[in-house]
Design a protein around this motif. Structure first.
Motif, PDB file in Angstrom:
ATOM      1  N   ASN A  24     -21.552  -2.566  30.493  1.00  0.00           N
ATOM      2  CA  ASN A  24     -21.745  -3.775  31.309  1.00  0.00           C
ATOM      3  C   ASN A  24     -20.468  -4.458  31.758  1.00  0.00           C
ATOM      4  OD1 ASN A  24     -24.571  -3.615  31.040  1.00  0.00           O
ATOM      5  ND2 ASN A  24     -24.479  -4.625  29.043  1.00  0.00           N
ATOM      6  N   LEU A  25     -19.355  -4.179  31.075  1.00  0.00           N
ATOM      7  CA  LEU A  25     -18.123  -4.934  31.313  1.00  0.00           C
ATOM      8  C   LEU A  25     -16.924  -4.015  31.482  1.00  0.00           C
ATOM      9  CD1 LEU A  25     -18.440  -7.536  28.391  1.00  0.00           C
ATOM     10  CD2 LEU A  25     -19.174  -7.872  30.761  1.00  0.00           C
ATOM     11  N   ILE A  26     -15.898  -4.561  32.123  1.00  0.00           N
ATOM     12  CA  ILE A  26     -14.594  -3.890  32.149  1.00  0.00           C
ATOM     13  C   ILE A  26     -13.537  -4.989  32.035  1.00  0.00           C
ATOM     14  CG2 ILE A  26     -14.616  -3.796  34.684  1.00  0.00           C
ATOM     15  CD1 ILE A  26     -12.923  -1.242  34.515  1.00  0.00           C
ATOM     16  N   ALA A  27     -12.422  -4.669  31.375  1.00  0.00           N
ATOM     17  CA  ALA A  27     -11.321  -5.628  31.253  1.00  0.00           C
ATOM     18  C   ALA A  27     -10.031  -4.924  31.648  1.00  0.00           C
ATOM     19  CB  ALA A  27     -11.223  -6.147  29.823  1.00  0.00           C
ATOM     20  N   PHE A  28      -9.176  -5.655  32.344  1.00  0.00           N
ATOM     21  CA  PHE A  28      -7.922  -5.064  32.843  1.00  0.00           C
ATOM     22  C   PHE A  28      -6.864  -6.156  32.936  1.00  0.00           C
ATOM     23  CE2 PHE A  28     -10.878  -6.132  36.226  1.00  0.00           C
ATOM     24  CZ  PHE A  28     -10.134  -6.902  37.104  1.00  0.00           C
ATOM     25  N   ARG A  29      -5.600  -5.730  32.977  1.00  0.00           N
ATOM     26  CA  ARG A  29      -4.498  -6.700  33.016  1.00  0.00           C
ATOM     27  C   ARG A  29      -4.386  -7.326  34.400  1.00  0.00           C
ATOM     28  NH1 ARG A  29      -2.529  -6.560  28.088  1.00  0.00           N
ATOM     29  NH2 ARG A  29      -2.774  -4.583  26.992  1.00  0.00           N
ATOM     30  N   ASN A  55     -30.679 -17.323  34.395  1.00  0.00           N
ATOM     31  CA  ASN A  55     -31.142 -17.375  33.003  1.00  0.00           C
ATOM     32  C   ASN A  55     -31.312 -15.984  32.399  1.00  0.00           C
ATOM     33  OD1 ASN A  55     -31.102 -20.120  33.005  1.00  0.00           O
ATOM     34  ND2 ASN A  55     -33.299 -20.363  33.375  1.00  0.00           N
ATOM     35  N   ASP A  56     -31.723 -15.032  33.214  1.00  0.00           N
ATOM     36  CA  ASP A  56     -31.935 -13.692  32.653  1.00  0.00           C
ATOM     37  C   ASP A  56     -30.617 -12.943  32.439  1.00  0.00           C
ATOM     38  OD1 ASP A  56     -31.399 -13.331  35.329  1.00  0.00           O
ATOM     39  OD2 ASP A  56     -32.826 -11.700  35.584  1.00  0.00           O
ATOM     40  N   LEU A  60     -25.731 -11.098  29.061  1.00  0.00           N
ATOM     41  CA  LEU A  60     -24.494 -10.626  29.688  1.00  0.00           C
ATOM     42  C   LEU A  60     -23.389 -11.672  29.531  1.00  0.00           C
ATOM     43  CD1 LEU A  60     -23.079  -8.473  31.419  1.00  0.00           C
ATOM     44  CD2 LEU A  60     -23.967  -9.638  33.447  1.00  0.00           C
ATOM     45  N   ALA A  61     -23.751 -12.942  29.707  1.00  0.00           N
ATOM     46  CA  ALA A  61     -22.766 -14.024  29.556  1.00  0.00           C
ATOM     47  C   ALA A  61     -22.244 -14.066  28.122  1.00  0.00           C
ATOM     48  CB  ALA A  61     -23.403 -15.361  29.944  1.00  0.00           C
ATOM     49  N   GLY A  62     -23.148 -13.871  27.157  1.00  0.00           N
ATOM     50  CA  GLY A  62     -22.729 -13.843  25.759  1.00  0.00           C
ATOM     51  C   GLY A  62     -21.824 -12.664  25.470  1.00  0.00           C
ATOM     52  N   GLU A  63     -22.172 -11.530  26.050  1.00  0.00           N
ATOM     53  CA  GLU A  63     -21.373 -10.314  25.860  1.00  0.00           C
ATOM     54  C   GLU A  63     -19.971 -10.502  26.452  1.00  0.00           C
ATOM     55  OE1 GLU A  63     -23.705  -6.960  27.203  1.00  0.00           O
ATOM     56  OE2 GLU A  63     -21.956  -5.652  27.107  1.00  0.00           O
ATOM     57  N   VAL A  69     -13.365 -12.316  23.045  1.00  0.00           N
ATOM     58  CA  VAL A  69     -12.854 -12.677  21.709  1.00  0.00           C
ATOM     59  C   VAL A  69     -12.313 -11.423  21.006  1.00  0.00           C
ATOM     60  CG1 VAL A  69     -13.549 -13.483  19.414  1.00  0.00           C
ATOM     61  CG2 VAL A  69     -14.311 -14.723  21.446  1.00  0.00           C
ATOM     62  N   GLN A  70     -13.074 -10.339  21.106  1.00  0.00           N
ATOM     63  CA  GLN A  70     -12.673  -9.066  20.487  1.00  0.00           C
ATOM     64  C   GLN A  70     -11.369  -8.548  21.107  1.00  0.00           C
ATOM     65  OE1 GLN A  70     -15.783  -6.008  20.812  1.00  0.00           O
ATOM     66  NE2 GLN A  70     -14.174  -4.481  21.070  1.00  0.00           N
TER      67      GLN A  70
END
Ligand code: AMP
Length: 114
Positions: A24-29, A55-56, A60-63, A69-70
């Motif tokens: 569901n996610l990707i993170a990059f610099r 709302n649905d 995803l927002a929590g993830e 944080v991780q």
């Protein structure tokens, strides 16, 4: 969305320095880092910004938050600390219209923000 920069990054059509990837996610610099550590965490799905979260999409927002944080921990930002920023809309300073959370760390942060 075909004209969205972050959708293109999520699809691998625009290169990035990836630090995390999941279903569901990707993170990059960030390309223009504002701190020694500056990472963007985005949903793969196109959501224009916080105002467009539904709302649905609670899970995803929590993830997005728990993954950030991780990543911050994995980047060694604990226990010194770090800041998460989500700019929303014009007054919020949002430039890229695809929801993204900034992880900023590696230096003391000022308050209030500009
Ligand atoms: P915002 O002002 O919250 O919309 O932040 C957008 C962020 O995206 C800025 O910090 C930019 O430096 C960053 N950015 C723009 N283009 C890229 C890119 N191709 N790769 C990584 N970060 C980018």
């Amino acid at each position: 969305m075909s004209d969205c920069l972050f959708c293109k990054i999520a699809a691998g059509e625009v290169s990035c320095t990836e630090v995390f990837s999941s279903e569901n996610l990707i993170a990059f610099r960030d390309i223009a880092p504002q701190a020694p550590t500056h990472i963007l965490v985005i949903p793969r799905m196109h959501i224009s910004g916080l105002s467009n979260l539904t709302n649905d999409q609670e899970n995803l927002a929590g993830e997005l938050l728990t993954t950030a944080v991780q990543i911050a921990a994995e980047e060694g930002l604990d226990p010194a600390g770090y800041r998460f920023v989500i700019n929303n809309g014009e007054d919020g300073g949002q430039i890229v219209a695809h929801l993204h959370l900034h992880i900023l760390g590696g230096r003391p942060m000022a308050w209030p923000p500009g």
